[in-house]
Design a protein around this motif. Sequence first.
Motif, short mmCIF file in Angstrom:
data_model
loop_
_atom_site.label_atom_id
_atom_site.label_comp_id
_atom_site.label_asym_id
_atom_site.label_seq_id
_atom_site.Cartn_x
_atom_site.Cartn_y
_atom_site.Cartn_z
N VAL A 89 -2.30 6.07 5.78
CA VAL A 89 -3.13 4.96 6.29
C VAL A 89 -3.29 3.92 5.19
CG1 VAL A 89 -5.43 4.29 7.10
CG2 VAL A 89 -4.39 6.40 7.93
N THR A 90 -3.17 2.67 5.55
CA THR A 90 -3.37 1.57 4.60
C THR A 90 -4.84 1.17 4.60
OG1 THR A 90 -1.14 0.75 5.01
CG2 THR A 90 -2.71 -0.76 3.97
N LEU A 91 -5.47 1.19 3.43
CA LEU A 91 -6.89 0.87 3.28
C LEU A 91 -7.02 -0.40 2.45
CD1 LEU A 91 -9.90 1.67 3.64
CD2 LEU A 91 -9.66 3.11 1.61
N GLN A 92 -7.65 -1.45 3.05
CA GLN A 92 -7.78 -2.73 2.35
C GLN A 92 -9.20 -3.28 2.48
OE1 GLN A 92 -4.73 -5.34 3.91
NE2 GLN A 92 -3.26 -4.67 2.36
N LEU A 93 -9.58 -4.10 1.47
CA LEU A 93 -10.91 -4.73 1.43
C LEU A 93 -10.75 -6.24 1.36
CD1 LEU A 93 -14.05 -4.63 1.01
CD2 LEU A 93 -13.57 -4.50 -1.44
N SER A 94 -11.60 -6.95 2.09
CA SER A 94 -11.62 -8.42 2.04
C SER A 94 -13.07 -8.90 2.03
CB SER A 94 -10.88 -9.00 3.25
OG SER A 94 -11.53 -8.64 4.46
N GLY A 95 -13.26 -10.17 1.71
CA GLY A 95 -14.61 -10.74 1.70
C GLY A 95 -15.00 -11.27 0.35
N SER B 26 -10.74 19.13 18.88
CA SER B 26 -9.55 19.73 18.26
C SER B 26 -9.10 18.90 17.06
CB SER B 26 -8.43 19.87 19.28
OG SER B 26 -8.07 18.59 19.80
N ARG B 27 -9.15 17.55 17.23
CA ARG B 27 -8.73 16.67 16.12
C ARG B 27 -9.75 16.76 14.99
NH1 ARG B 27 -5.19 12.31 15.40
NH2 ARG B 27 -5.81 10.93 13.69
N SER B 28 -11.04 16.86 15.33
CA SER B 28 -12.06 16.97 14.29
C SER B 28 -11.86 18.22 13.46
CB SER B 28 -13.45 17.00 14.94
OG SER B 28 -13.71 15.79 15.61
N LYS B 29 -11.45 19.29 14.12
CA LYS B 29 -11.22 20.54 13.39
C LYS B 29 -10.04 20.39 12.43
CE LYS B 29 -10.73 25.51 14.16
NZ LYS B 29 -10.62 26.59 15.16
N LEU B 30 -8.99 19.70 12.89
CA LEU B 30 -7.81 19.50 12.05
C LEU B 30 -8.10 18.59 10.86
CD1 LEU B 30 -5.04 19.06 14.80
CD2 LEU B 30 -5.36 21.02 13.28
N THR B 31 -8.90 17.55 11.08
CA THR B 31 -9.21 16.59 10.01
C THR B 31 -10.33 17.06 9.11
OG1 THR B 31 -10.75 15.40 11.45
CG2 THR B 31 -8.46 14.66 11.44
N GLY B 32 -11.07 18.09 9.53
CA GLY B 32 -12.17 18.61 8.71
C GLY B 32 -13.47 17.87 8.89
N GLY B 33 -13.59 17.10 9.96
CA GLY B 33 -14.84 16.36 10.21
C GLY B 33 -15.97 17.28 10.62
N ASN C 82 -19.00 7.25 4.53
CA ASN C 82 -18.88 7.85 5.86
C ASN C 82 -18.11 6.96 6.82
OD1 ASN C 82 -20.23 10.48 5.88
ND2 ASN C 82 -22.09 9.36 5.39
N LEU C 83 -18.36 5.64 6.77
CA LEU C 83 -17.64 4.73 7.66
C LEU C 83 -16.15 4.69 7.32
CD1 LEU C 83 -20.12 1.71 7.96
CD2 LEU C 83 -19.57 3.40 9.71
N CYS C 84 -15.82 4.58 6.04
CA CYS C 84 -14.42 4.51 5.63
C CYS C 84 -13.71 5.85 5.84
CB CYS C 84 -14.31 4.09 4.16
SG CYS C 84 -14.89 2.41 3.84
N ASP C 85 -14.39 6.94 5.51
CA ASP C 85 -13.78 8.27 5.67
C ASP C 85 -13.50 8.56 7.15
OD1 ASP C 85 -13.07 10.93 4.54
OD2 ASP C 85 -14.72 11.59 5.83
N ASN C 86 -14.44 8.19 8.02
CA ASN C 86 -14.22 8.38 9.46
C ASN C 86 -13.03 7.57 9.95
OD1 ASN C 86 -16.26 10.19 10.29
ND2 ASN C 86 -16.68 8.93 12.08
N ALA C 87 -12.95 6.31 9.47
CA ALA C 87 -11.85 5.43 9.90
C ALA C 87 -10.50 5.99 9.47
CB ALA C 87 -12.07 4.03 9.33
N ILE C 88 -10.45 6.66 8.32
CA ILE C 88 -9.20 7.25 7.83
C ILE C 88 -8.87 8.53 8.61
CG2 ILE C 88 -8.09 8.37 5.84
CD1 ILE C 88 -9.78 6.48 4.05
N GLN D 159 -8.55 5.70 -1.75
CA GLN D 159 -7.15 5.30 -1.62
C GLN D 159 -6.23 6.52 -1.54
OE1 GLN D 159 -5.62 2.68 -0.90
NE2 GLN D 159 -7.09 1.03 -1.26
N VAL D 160 -6.48 7.52 -2.37
CA VAL D 160 -5.63 8.72 -2.35
C VAL D 160 -5.74 9.43 -1.01
CG1 VAL D 160 -5.24 10.98 -3.40
CG2 VAL D 160 -5.79 9.01 -4.85
N ASN D 161 -6.96 9.53 -0.50
CA ASN D 161 -7.18 10.16 0.80
C ASN D 161 -6.46 9.39 1.90
OD1 ASN D 161 -8.25 11.89 2.75
ND2 ASN D 161 -10.12 10.68 2.97
#
Length: 439
Positions: free
Chosen positions: A316-322, A395-402, A340-346, A308-310
């Motif tokens: 970015v709004t992070l929500q869970l359902s189900g 370039s975006r990967s470098k900025l986001t640290g991926g 990995n899936l959630c971190d990538n999406a953020i 959530q902090v990240n």
Amino acid sequence: MKKKINLQFLIMSVTAIILTLVISTLVSYEVLKDEVMEDLHTYARVLVETGAFSDMDHISYDAKEDGLRVTVIAEDGSVEYDSNANASDMDNHEKRPEIEAAIESGEGSTIRRSSTLERSMFYYAVRLDNGNVLRVAKESDNVLSIMSSTFPLLLGLAVVLFAVGALFSHLLTKSIVAPVEQMANDMDHLESIRVYKELRPFITTIQKQHEDIRKNADMRQEFTANVSHELKTPLTSISGYSELIESGMATDEDVVRFAGEIHQNANRLLTLINDIIRLSELDVSTQEVVYEQLDLYAMAEKCVDMLQVNAENHDVTLQLSGKSAYVNANREMMNELLYNLCDNAIRYNKKGGRVDVSVEETDTEVVLSVKDTGIGISKEHQERIFERFYRVDRSRSKLTGGTGLGLAIVKHIVAQHHANLELESEKDAGTQIRVRFLK
């Protein structure tokens, strides 16, 4: 293999030669026996018709000239005449099989050893009109004596047959093994090699394995090159900034800024190394994977809370359902998959974007879905997005640290759990990744 096939062919040839010689000898003996019996039958009929032994006091026929033995036996079995022995010294012949048959049916024949002459004999007996029995006999070699007399010829024939068999065995073995040897020497052109239809499935499998090996080798080579490049970038930055500080050329404000850059690149380096190590473990892990029944929704809830902090830092709004849904999985791998899936999406989202995580259950499967409203992936990149170090926007990967390894790790974990991975994405419209776990 060639020696083994050749040896088997030679054993078959030797076996065939021996069986042929034995059968030929037995057949020859049977033919000889029939001929001798036919000759004895003819001699006996001639002697009966000429009346050569009608008068025992005046016998005019010399059986020895024809190589025969002639015996006359009275009705009571006593021997009245024998051309090769003294009749008075001979035993009663009433129980001889050929004599019994002649008395009962008029004629009889047999092959047996003579107790008088101690030799193997052919016998043919016929009953005369006066009740006596006329027996004609001829000495017979047994099977072993026939084989011994013809042994040199048989041995020579066997040697010739063996030589011919060895030659054909060598040629046949060579022709059988030739396609396999061609395949071994030229794996890159298997389709041009003429082989037996029975080998086609084998060749198809070999081709596929060869292509997989070559593909894996190319992937490993590319992976090594990418690792070198990815490690070199932060290390170069760290080395450059530290050199400026060491030389005293940097001001106090620069030192603080350079230290921050060094810290950021060191963290990126550590993250990259950890991902590489984890990916290598998934590739060649020899440890037994422990599976257990896990509540995927509860694990997703913890992951969402942790990130959530990240998500807030990226606006970015992070929500869970189900709802709660259990899968048979490895706990550590499921945590990595969710993270990995959630971190990538953020990371690859837009300012003010959303990430929706859901866990749903059907009768046959449990579906984990991570959907974002981020930059999306164009069609030409979607097939390669799960490859190691592959980035749509470097370039975006470098900025986001991926690191470019997150989705590769996801793919390995999904394969480890025999689940199905689905990707739906559109450039600038977001991405949705589903993992379907069979129940």
